[in-house]
Design a protein around this motif. Structure first.
Motif, PDB file in Angstrom:
ATOM      1  N   ARG A  32      85.640 -10.784  37.376  1.00 52.71           N
ATOM      2  CA  ARG A  32      84.635 -11.136  36.597  1.00 52.71           C
ATOM      3  C   ARG A  32      84.965 -12.285  35.586  1.00 52.71           C
ATOM      4  NH1 ARG A  32      82.186  -6.905  36.854  1.00 52.71           N
ATOM      5  NH2 ARG A  32      83.341  -5.630  35.163  1.00 52.71           N
ATOM      6  N   ASN A  56      83.910 -16.026  35.380  1.00 53.77           N
ATOM      7  CA  ASN A  56      83.284 -16.670  34.004  1.00 53.77           C
ATOM      8  C   ASN A  56      84.047 -17.762  33.418  1.00 53.77           C
ATOM      9  OD1 ASN A  56      81.368 -14.692  34.075  1.00 53.77           O
ATOM     10  ND2 ASN A  56      81.944 -13.206  32.598  1.00 53.77           N
ATOM     11  N   GLU A 102      82.860 -21.635  32.943  1.00 54.46           N
ATOM     12  CA  GLU A 102      82.934 -22.137  31.533  1.00 54.46           C
ATOM     13  C   GLU A 102      83.611 -23.622  31.387  1.00 54.46           C
ATOM     14  OE1 GLU A 102      84.733 -21.240  27.030  1.00 54.46           O
ATOM     15  OE2 GLU A 102      84.781 -19.679  28.378  1.00 54.46           O
TER      16      GLU A 102
END
Length: 153
Positions: free
Chosen positions: A55, A59, A63
């Motif tokens: 995860r 992420n 980003e």
């Protein structure tokens, strides 16, 4: 094999799910029909660690993709604010665009890896929802994956 949390990953969000009970891991995941409580806890911790790192990795890729987009926009704004020709800085634009494409490819590979891990979890009867995994498309065809990133390709 022992999985340990590194201090390098201590920035995980407090909203991440807590470790689930040992019942989240099915005894079918064991080579024997009975596993000790310590083994079940070790497995639960290992799976939770993989889920949290996956995860976090996904992420970070998201980003990086978003920041790459704002960087491209900033490059255009900077060139225009100096009233420079589009020729000026084109090599820099192209290099940033290539980096953005590389992030896109990395994200696709991460998605493919996630799907492989889903299949492993299914085979081991691990309930991935206990580790915060969810929100996947309800039907095939909703996600356009490159051929090389497809599970089983």
């Amino acid at each position: 094999m022992t999985f340990m949390q590194s201090d390098a990953f201590s920035g995980l969000s407090a909203s991440q799910p807590c470790l689930p009970s040992a019942s989240a891991l099915s005894p079918q995941a064991s080579t024997s029909s009975t596993i000790s409580s310590a083994d079940a806890d070790r497995r639960k911790t290992a799976v939770a660690n993989v889920a949290a790192r996956l995860r976090q990795f996904e992420n970070l890729l998201d980003e990086a993709f978003a920041v790459g987009g704002t960087l491209a926009s900033a490059l255009v704004e900077a060139r225009q604010s100096h009233a420079l020709s589009a020729v000026v800085g084109h090599k820099a634009f192209a290099a940033i665009a290539e980096a953005q494409l590389a992030v896109t490819h990395a994200r696709g590979h991460s998605v493919a890896g996630h799907r492989f891990l889903d299949r492993i979890a299914d085979a081991l009867a691990i309930d991935v929802s206990m580790f915060g995994d969810g929100g996947k498309p309800p039907m095939p065809g909703m996600v356009d994956e490159p051929e090389h990133a497809r599970v089983g390709a």
